[in-house]
Design an enzyme around this catalytic site. Sequence first.
Site, PDB file in Angstrom:
ATOM      1  N   PRO A   1       0.793  -1.233   0.000  1.00 47.19           N
ATOM      2  CA  PRO A   1       0.000   0.000   0.000  1.00 47.19           C
ATOM      3  C   PRO A   1       0.823   1.278   0.000  1.00 47.19           C
ATOM      4  CG  PRO A   1      -0.160  -1.134   2.117  1.00 47.19           C
ATOM      5  CD  PRO A   1       0.512  -2.076   1.163  1.00 47.19           C
ATOM      6  N   ASN A   2       0.320   2.226  -0.752  1.00 48.34           N
ATOM      7  CA  ASN A   2       0.841   3.599  -0.846  1.00 48.34           C
ATOM      8  C   ASN A   2       2.150   3.719  -1.620  1.00 48.34           C
ATOM      9  OD1 ASN A   2      -1.308   4.752   0.701  1.00 48.34           O
ATOM     10  ND2 ASN A   2      -0.391   3.810   2.500  1.00 48.34           N
TER      11      ASN A   2
ATOM     12  N   ARG B   1       5.294  10.962  -2.400  1.00 48.19           N
ATOM     13  CA  ARG B   1       5.010  10.621  -1.002  1.00 48.19           C
ATOM     14  C   ARG B   1       6.234  10.870  -0.112  1.00 48.19           C
ATOM     15  NH1 ARG B   1       4.574   4.445   1.343  1.00 48.19           N
ATOM     16  NH2 ARG B   1       3.958   5.029   3.463  1.00 48.19           N
TER      17      ARG B   1
ATOM     18  N   TYR C   1      11.261   8.776   1.562  1.00 49.13           N
ATOM     19  CA  TYR C   1      11.289   7.708   0.553  1.00 49.13           C
ATOM     20  C   TYR C   1      12.029   8.075  -0.729  1.00 49.13           C
ATOM     21  CZ  TYR C   1       7.772   5.728   3.656  1.00 49.13           C
ATOM     22  OH  TYR C   1       7.128   5.215   4.761  1.00 49.13           O
TER      23      TYR C   1
ATOM     24  N   ASN D   1       8.068  -5.642  -0.716  1.00 48.96           N
ATOM     25  CA  ASN D   1       7.973  -4.494   0.185  1.00 48.96           C
ATOM     26  C   ASN D   1       6.503  -4.402   0.582  1.00 48.96           C
ATOM     27  OD1 ASN D   1       7.817  -2.142   1.577  1.00 48.96           O
ATOM     28  ND2 ASN D   1       8.819  -0.868   0.024  1.00 48.96           N
TER      29      ASN D   1
ATOM     30  N   ALA E   1       3.028  -0.757   4.889  1.00 49.93           N
ATOM     31  CA  ALA E   1       2.553  -0.804   6.276  1.00 49.93           C
ATOM     32  C   ALA E   1       2.088  -2.201   6.687  1.00 49.93           C
ATOM     33  CB  ALA E   1       1.434   0.205   6.469  1.00 49.93           C
TER      34      ALA E   1
ATOM     35  N   GLU F   1      12.705  -9.362   2.066  1.00 46.18           N
ATOM     36  CA  GLU F   1      11.928  -8.180   2.467  1.00 46.18           C
ATOM     37  C   GLU F   1      12.733  -6.930   2.117  1.00 46.18           C
ATOM     38  OE1 GLU F   1      11.421  -8.201   6.712  1.00 46.18           O
ATOM     39  OE2 GLU F   1      10.441  -6.235   6.744  1.00 46.18           O
TER      40      GLU F   1
ATOM     41  N   HIS G   1      12.732  -2.507   2.018  1.00 49.46           N
ATOM     42  CA  HIS G   1      12.134  -1.229   2.405  1.00 49.46           C
ATOM     43  C   HIS G   1      13.019  -0.105   1.908  1.00 49.46           C
ATOM     44  CE1 HIS G   1       9.274  -3.179   5.060  1.00 49.46           C
ATOM     45  NE2 HIS G   1      10.269  -3.933   5.473  1.00 49.46           N
TER      46      HIS G   1
ATOM     47  N   SER H   1      12.969   3.005   3.293  1.00 53.81           N
ATOM     48  CA  SER H   1      13.456   3.608   4.538  1.00 53.81           C
ATOM     49  C   SER H   1      13.998   2.496   5.444  1.00 53.81           C
ATOM     50  CB  SER H   1      12.313   4.339   5.238  1.00 53.81           C
ATOM     51  OG  SER H   1      11.334   3.408   5.690  1.00 53.81           O
TER      52      SER H   1
ATOM     53  N   ARG I   1      12.809   4.407  12.735  1.00 55.65           N
ATOM     54  CA  ARG I   1      11.648   5.305  12.696  1.00 55.65           C
ATOM     55  C   ARG I   1      10.769   5.090  13.941  1.00 55.65           C
ATOM     56  NH1 ARG I   1       9.095   4.792   6.907  1.00 55.65           N
ATOM     57  NH2 ARG I   1       7.955   6.616   7.679  1.00 55.65           N
TER      58      ARG I   1
HETATM   59  C1  DQA Z   1       8.130   1.062   3.910  1.00 52.91           C
HETATM   60  C2  DQA Z   1       8.232   1.256   5.428  1.00 52.91           C
HETATM   61  C3  DQA Z   1       6.885   1.046   6.079  1.00 52.91           C
HETATM   62  O1  DQA Z   1       6.967   1.262   7.479  1.00 52.91           O
HETATM   63  C4  DQA Z   1       5.856   2.023   5.521  1.00 52.91           C
HETATM   64  O2  DQA Z   1       4.590   1.769   6.075  1.00 52.91           O
HETATM   65  C5  DQA Z   1       5.808   1.998   4.036  1.00 52.91           C
HETATM   66  C6  DQA Z   1       7.073   1.958   3.303  1.00 52.91           C
HETATM   67  C7  DQA Z   1       9.468   1.391   3.212  1.00 52.91           C
HETATM   68  O3  DQA Z   1       9.633   0.973   2.076  1.00 52.91           O
HETATM   69  O4  DQA Z   1      10.318   2.069   3.787  1.00 52.91           O
HETATM   70  O5  DQA Z   1       4.762   2.126   3.425  1.00 52.91           O
HETATM   71  O6  DQA Z   1       7.820  -0.283   3.647  1.00 52.91           O
END
Ligand code: DQA
Length: 170
Positions: free
Chosen positions: A29-30, A37, A42, A94, A97, A118, A120, A122, A127
């Site tokens: 998501p997102n 964003r 990011y 990835n 959330a 996995e 990410h 960030s 965080r």
């Molecule tokens: C994320 C880190 C997650 O905590 C966050 O909710 C994301 C992006 C990252 O790629 O850094 O949506 O997965």
Amino acid sequence: MTSPKATAADVTSDVTISARTRILCISGPNLQLLGAREPEVYGRATLADIHARLAARAQALGVDVDARQSNHEGTLVDWIGDAPRENAAGILINPGAYTHTSIAILDAVRAVGLPCVEVHLSNPDAREPFRRRSYIAKACVARVAGFGADSYELGLDGLVRVLARRAIAP
Ligand code: DQA
């Protein structure tokens, strides 16, 4: 009779066969909003940029990457569940959330048993405290985090090494 030795042609044909190794790359998501964003967190690369870079890296490594994004947990679970039938050898994910909430995605990765990395952009550990829990980590061979868009390529490199060790990829 002389024992057969590997020739350049053999090596080339091995690579041709292994080039069919498929890797599924899933973003949650997102992540379709990357570029706009929270760029301070990011970066400025869009998901399309990341997918293009992954495709180039995949070509250099001799594998195929099928890169997708969804905001829906059930869709992500479906894609993971379908991965073996679609001949994916491994998964780069990835979960956004859902990393921090989804037992369903953890169970899906466990159920298919494919090596999973996995990724990410960030570094969630640096965080908010709620980002420190990763459910999916329990089903992953490794995690790459904190390198921005590079995390995807580094994750792909690592996953291909894992597959090579298991004699699935070049
Ligand atoms: C994320 C880190 C997650 O905590 C966050 O909710 C994301 C992006 C990252 O790629 O850094 O949506 O997965």
